[in-house]
Motif scaffolding. Structure first.
Motif, PDB file in Angstrom:
ATOM      1  N   ALA A   1       0.830  -1.210   0.000  1.00 37.01           N
ATOM      2  CA  ALA A   1       0.000   0.000   0.000  1.00 37.01           C
ATOM      3  C   ALA A   1       0.863   1.258   0.000  1.00 37.01           C
ATOM      4  O   ALA A   1       0.550   2.244  -0.699  1.00 37.01           O
ATOM      5  CB  ALA A   1      -0.919  -0.007   1.214  1.00 37.01           C
ATOM      6  N   MET A   2       1.949   1.242   0.752  1.00 38.06           N
ATOM      7  CA  MET A   2       2.847   2.406   0.780  1.00 38.06           C
ATOM      8  C   MET A   2       3.511   2.615  -0.581  1.00 38.06           C
ATOM      9  O   MET A   2       3.621   3.752  -1.055  1.00 38.06           O
ATOM     10  CB  MET A   2       3.909   2.206   1.861  1.00 38.06           C
ATOM     11  CG  MET A   2       3.373   2.241   3.283  1.00 38.06           C
ATOM     12  SD  MET A   2       4.660   1.941   4.522  1.00 38.06           S
ATOM     13  CE  MET A   2       5.783   3.281   4.143  1.00 38.06           C
ATOM     14  N   ILE A   3       3.934   1.528  -1.212  1.00 41.03           N
ATOM     15  CA  ILE A   3       4.569   1.645  -2.533  1.00 41.03           C
ATOM     16  C   ILE A   3       3.577   2.188  -3.552  1.00 41.03           C
ATOM     17  O   ILE A   3       3.917   3.067  -4.376  1.00 41.03           O
ATOM     18  CB  ILE A   3       5.123   0.284  -2.977  1.00 41.03           C
ATOM     19  CG1 ILE A   3       6.278  -0.143  -2.064  1.00 41.03           C
ATOM     20  CG2 ILE A   3       5.592   0.328  -4.427  1.00 41.03           C
ATOM     21  CD1 ILE A   3       6.761  -1.571  -2.317  1.00 41.03           C
ATOM     22  N   ALA A   4       2.342   1.675  -3.522  1.00 41.50           N
ATOM     23  CA  ALA A   4       1.332   2.160  -4.461  1.00 41.50           C
ATOM     24  C   ALA A   4       1.016   3.628  -4.225  1.00 41.50           C
ATOM     25  O   ALA A   4       0.830   4.407  -5.175  1.00 41.50           O
ATOM     26  CB  ALA A   4       0.070   1.305  -4.330  1.00 41.50           C
ATOM     27  N   ARG A   5       0.955   4.061  -2.961  1.00 43.75           N
ATOM     28  CA  ARG A   5       0.683   5.468  -2.665  1.00 43.75           C
ATOM     29  C   ARG A   5       1.823   6.369  -3.126  1.00 43.75           C
ATOM     30  O   ARG A   5       1.587   7.444  -3.715  1.00 43.75           O
ATOM     31  CB  ARG A   5       0.446   5.644  -1.173  1.00 43.75           C
ATOM     32  CG  ARG A   5       0.023   7.057  -0.778  1.00 43.75           C
ATOM     33  CD  ARG A   5      -0.204   7.160   0.713  1.00 43.75           C
ATOM     34  NE  ARG A   5       1.021   6.860   1.456  1.00 43.75           N
ATOM     35  CZ  ARG A   5       1.107   6.888   2.785  1.00 43.75           C
ATOM     36  NH1 ARG A   5       0.031   7.175   3.501  1.00 43.75           N
ATOM     37  NH2 ARG A   5       2.253   6.606   3.380  1.00 43.75           N
ATOM     38  N   ASN A   6       3.054   5.958  -2.895  1.00 42.10           N
ATOM     39  CA  ASN A   6       4.198   6.750  -3.354  1.00 42.10           C
ATOM     40  C   ASN A   6       4.235   6.842  -4.872  1.00 42.10           C
ATOM     41  O   ASN A   6       4.575   7.896  -5.441  1.00 42.10           O
ATOM     42  CB  ASN A   6       5.496   6.134  -2.828  1.00 42.10           C
ATOM     43  CG  ASN A   6       5.627   6.247  -1.324  1.00 42.10           C
ATOM     44  OD1 ASN A   6       5.040   7.133  -0.713  1.00 42.10           O
ATOM     45  ND2 ASN A   6       6.374   5.340  -0.721  1.00 42.10           N
ATOM     46  N   GLN A   7       3.880   5.732  -5.540  1.00 46.51           N
ATOM     47  CA  GLN A   7       3.838   5.745  -6.990  1.00 46.51           C
ATOM     48  C   GLN A   7       2.764   6.705  -7.494  1.00 46.51           C
ATOM     49  O   GLN A   7       2.980   7.455  -8.466  1.00 46.51           O
ATOM     50  CB  GLN A   7       3.576   4.323  -7.515  1.00 46.51           C
ATOM     51  CG  GLN A   7       3.471   4.195  -9.019  1.00 46.51           C
ATOM     52  CD  GLN A   7       4.820   4.328  -9.710  1.00 46.51           C
ATOM     53  OE1 GLN A   7       5.836   4.617  -9.064  1.00 46.51           O
ATOM     54  NE2 GLN A   7       4.839   4.122 -11.005  1.00 46.51           N
ATOM     55  N   ALA A   8       1.611   6.713  -6.830  1.00 47.32           N
ATOM     56  CA  ALA A   8       0.537   7.631  -7.238  1.00 47.32           C
ATOM     57  C   ALA A   8       0.950   9.082  -7.033  1.00 47.32           C
ATOM     58  O   ALA A   8       0.643   9.961  -7.862  1.00 47.32           O
ATOM     59  CB  ALA A   8      -0.722   7.311  -6.441  1.00 47.32           C
ATOM     60  N   ARG A   9       1.639   9.378  -5.936  1.00 41.11           N
ATOM     61  CA  ARG A   9       2.113  10.745  -5.708  1.00 41.11           C
ATOM     62  C   ARG A   9       3.140  11.162  -6.757  1.00 41.11           C
ATOM     63  O   ARG A   9       3.127  12.306  -7.233  1.00 41.11           O
ATOM     64  CB  ARG A   9       2.721  10.857  -4.309  1.00 41.11           C
ATOM     65  CG  ARG A   9       1.690  10.802  -3.180  1.00 41.11           C
ATOM     66  CD  ARG A   9       2.378  10.870  -1.832  1.00 41.11           C
ATOM     67  NE  ARG A   9       1.398  10.878  -0.751  1.00 41.11           N
ATOM     68  CZ  ARG A   9       1.727  10.873   0.546  1.00 41.11           C
ATOM     69  NH1 ARG A   9       3.011  10.882   0.893  1.00 41.11           N
ATOM     70  NH2 ARG A   9       0.789  10.881   1.464  1.00 41.11           N
ATOM     71  N   ARG A  10       4.029  10.257  -7.131  1.00 40.01           N
ATOM     72  CA  ARG A  10       5.039  10.574  -8.122  1.00 40.01           C
ATOM     73  C   ARG A  10       4.394  10.876  -9.469  1.00 40.01           C
ATOM     74  O   ARG A  10       4.780  11.811 -10.178  1.00 40.01           O
ATOM     75  CB  ARG A  10       6.030   9.420  -8.255  1.00 40.01           C
ATOM     76  CG  ARG A  10       7.210   9.709  -9.202  1.00 40.01           C
ATOM     77  CD  ARG A  10       8.127   8.521  -9.272  1.00 40.01           C
ATOM     78  NE  ARG A  10       7.473   7.373  -9.867  1.00 40.01           N
ATOM     79  CZ  ARG A  10       7.343   7.195 -11.182  1.00 40.01           C
ATOM     80  NH1 ARG A  10       7.803   8.114 -12.029  1.00 40.01           N
ATOM     81  NH2 ARG A  10       6.755   6.114 -11.632  1.00 40.01           N
ATOM     82  N   ILE A  11       3.387  10.091  -9.830  1.00 36.86           N
ATOM     83  CA  ILE A  11       2.686  10.309 -11.098  1.00 36.86           C
ATOM     84  C   ILE A  11       1.961  11.646 -11.081  1.00 36.86           C
ATOM     85  O   ILE A  11       1.978  12.411 -12.064  1.00 36.86           O
ATOM     86  CB  ILE A  11       1.704   9.150 -11.362  1.00 36.86           C
ATOM     87  CG1 ILE A  11       2.473   7.847 -11.602  1.00 36.86           C
ATOM     88  CG2 ILE A  11       0.798   9.460 -12.548  1.00 36.86           C
ATOM     89  CD1 ILE A  11       1.588   6.627 -11.711  1.00 36.86           C
ATOM     90  N   ALA A  12       1.341  11.981  -9.931  1.00 33.67           N
ATOM     91  CA  ALA A  12       0.642  13.269  -9.831  1.00 33.67           C
ATOM     92  C   ALA A  12       1.624  14.433  -9.929  1.00 33.67           C
ATOM     93  O   ALA A  12       1.333  15.467 -10.566  1.00 33.67           O
ATOM     94  CB  ALA A  12      -0.124  13.325  -8.516  1.00 33.67           C
TER      95      ALA A  12
END
Length: 360
Positions: free
Chosen positions: A248-259
């Motif tokens: 979940a943390m990896i997916a959240r960090n990935q979403a922030r990076r994309i944003a």
């Protein structure tokens, strides 16, 4: 002479009173209970069927019906859905081959567990253990075996998803088909050998006889082996939780990076992580935990409960039915979450229907 005759008459009347007292049914029953030793009580359990044979089953009849119903609902769907799932997995190409191996291993474990459950269901419906003392001891080995296998296969699935999410580019080289087969085979071999070594010698499952020659395959006592499997299951489930928290943390960090990249206006949205398969495994883990809760509670209070043997046996059957139900729940979750699996299943059923129509 008169005094002697009076004494004799008194003695005669007392003996008559004692004979009358002893001859009453309640006095005879109390006398038998007082004179019977514990060893004789165990040997004569079937002869005292009017007491023990009626007490346990009559007091637990609704519970017995519920346990039998749960066991049938748990086993019958598994015998149809798990083989169907194994065949369908071979036709699906969208799922990664390594993930398919772990899914097939978990499905095979559920199928084997339910095939052994047929023997337990047969004895349950017959209201007596029909398989002898050897298979009663083997039942202990099988229960520990399939319990450890099911949780271990779920842990392997979680580790596979964690590697796929945390190292998406290196995943094909880290988790190859050959490595996944070696991991699955070694896990099966290790758990089989350890289950036999730990539970095959000096088993605590035994055949208990209660009234009307009713035989139950139950645990005579709970020793360190029960708490060992309890600790191992809890540790594996905690490991699964930790891995999902990391995912979940990896997916959240990935979403922030994309944003952030989108706001920078570089036009490169980045590659979004596909977490659908991970979400599926999370749902499966949730159902495992839900179905495991009754068993964990039963094992935790096993040494303190004062239930009658038949009630204790029905409690074990009910919690075991919950664990067996997890097998067909997994298959339904797979089909509901994966469109390719549904299409492969539809194509498989269509082929079978055409073959049957051509043959008949």
């Amino acid at each position: 002479m008169e005094t002697t005759s009076n004494a004799q008459m008194t003695t005669t009347s007392n003996s008559t009173a004692e004979a009358t007292t002893v001859s009453t049914p309640f006095a005879i029953f109390v006398k038998i209970l007082m004179e019977t030793t514990p060893q004789e009580a165990e040997i004569n359990t079937s002869s005292n069927s009017t007491t023990e044979g009626v007490v346990y089953p009559t007091a637990s009849t609704p519970f017995a019906i519920l346990a039998k119903t749960l066991m049938v609902i748990a086993i019958i769907p598994n015998l149809f859905l798990n083989p169907l799932m194994l065949v369908t997995l071979r036709r699906v190409t969208s799922i990664q081959p390594t993930t398919k191996i772990f899914m097939a291993s978990l499905t095979l474990c559920d199928l084997c567990r339910n095939l052994w459950g047929i023997l337990i269901l047969t004895s349950l419906l017959a209201d007596t253990w029909l398989l002898g003392s050897f298979l009663c001891a083997a039942n202990q080995v099988m229960l520990f075996l399939f319990t450890a296998l099911s949780v271990s296969m779920l842990l392997l699935l979680t580790v596979d998803r964690y590697i796929a999410v945390s190292h998406p580019l290196r995943y094909p080289s880290i988790m190859t088909v050959f490595k996944s087969k070696i991991i699955v085979c070694s896990t099966w071999a290790t758990i089989i050998v350890s289950s036999i070594l730990i539970n095959g010698f000096n088993p605590f499952y035994t055949t208990l006889v209660i009234g009307h020659n009713k035989r139950l395959c139950v645990a005579e006592t709970y020793d360190w082996r029960v708490y060992l499997i309890l600790v191992l299951v809890v540790l594996q489930l905690l490991t699964i939780f930790i891995l999902y928290a990391r995912i979940a943390m990896i997916a959240r960090n990935q979403a922030r990076r994309i944003a952030a990249e989108n706001q920078a206006g570089n036009g490169q949205g980045g590659q979004r992580i596909n977490t659908r398969s991970t979400t599926t495994i999370i749902i499966i883990t949730g159902t495992v935990i839900i179905t495991w809760i009754p068993t964990l509670i039963r094992l935790a209070i096993a040494s303190q409960n004062q239930w009658e043997p038949y009630v204790n046996y029905l409690a074990y059957i009910s919690t075991e039915a919950m664990l067996l139900s997890n097998g067909w729940m997994n298959v339904i979750i797979y089909y509901l979450r994966n469109k390719d699996l549904r299409q492969a299943l539809l194509g498989l059923l269509t082929d079978w229907r055409q073959r049957l129509s051509q043959r008949f």
